[in-house]
Enzyme design. Structure first.
Site: not given
Ligand SMILES: Cc1nc(NNC(=O)[C@H](CC2CCCC2)CN(O)CO)c(F)c(N2CCN3CCOC[C@@H]3C2)n1
Ligand code: NI
Length: 187
Positions: A114, A157-158, A161
């Site tokens: 990351c 993954h995004e 966030h």
């Protein structure tokens, strides 16, 4: 242009917040931020520019990583076949949402990293192998997209966030390299 100095690192509270939805029509700021996020990813994938501006390579970026707690992500996944071909997926997604996902799970074999984490955290990050998402583009047009394997992992993954989740939150504490034998390992 966005450089590594603009990317906040683990420990910064914004990385643990649930980001706010973006409203349409987009403000100039939200529009411009999306464009700058895409520019960063493209620069980070250009060997000369990455070297010149000391950028870590990236295929995705979420606004909270720039200390902007808004539900917007940029994705820049190159075409794995021909080098200078059109990217596989190059877009800024506003208010992205997973509509449905497969039971089948998948993980990148060498683990994840990351841009907001300046250390190597070993271990498998098990995610959904296939997802169907909706999102709005800069013009406010709604899109629906089915993705699988590598691109599906990048998007998840995004999306994490936007919900204050870091990739290592998913790693098995007892055995970081554990994955059930039906988890698809992706190169
Ligand atoms: C897989 C990969 N992760 C790279 N970095 N990490 C990131 O993108 C983080 C997001 C990814 C971590 C795992 C899933 C999503 C950023 N994140 O923190 C945003 O939240 C890469 F850089 C990379 N590639 C392959 C393609 N290559 C094309 C030529 O240029 C170099 C580039 C390198 N593949
Ligand atoms: Ni990240």
């Amino acid at each position: 242009m966005i450089t590594m100095n603009d990317i906040i690192r683990e420990g910064h509270p914004t990385l643990r917040k649930v980001a706010e939805e973006v409203s349409f029509p987009l403000s100039d700021a939200d529009r411009e931020l999306g464009e700058k996020m895409t520019e960063f990813l493209k620069n980070s994938q250009d060997p000369e520019l990455a070297e010149k501006y000391q950028l870590r390579g990236g295929v995705g970026l979420a606004a909270p990583q720039l200390d902007v707690s808004k539900r917007m992500i940029a994705i820049e996944i190159p075409n794995m076949e021909e080098e200078d071909g059109e990217p596989f997926l190059s877009t800024v997604m506003y208010n992205p949402k997973i509509l449905s996902h497969s039971v089948q799970q998948a993980a990148i074999e060498e683990g994840e990293g990351c841009l907001s984490v300046d250390r190597h955290v070993p271990g498998l990050v098990v995610r959904n192998a296939k997802i169907t998402i909706s999102y709005f583009d800069q013009e406010g047009e709604k899109h629906k997209l089915r993705l699988k394997h590598y691109p599906a992992i990048v998007i998840q993954h995004e999306l994490d966030h936007l919900n204050g989740i870091m990739f290592y939150d998913h790693i098995n504490k007892q055995n970081p390299n554990y994955a059930a034998d039906d988890v698809l390992l992706i190169q």
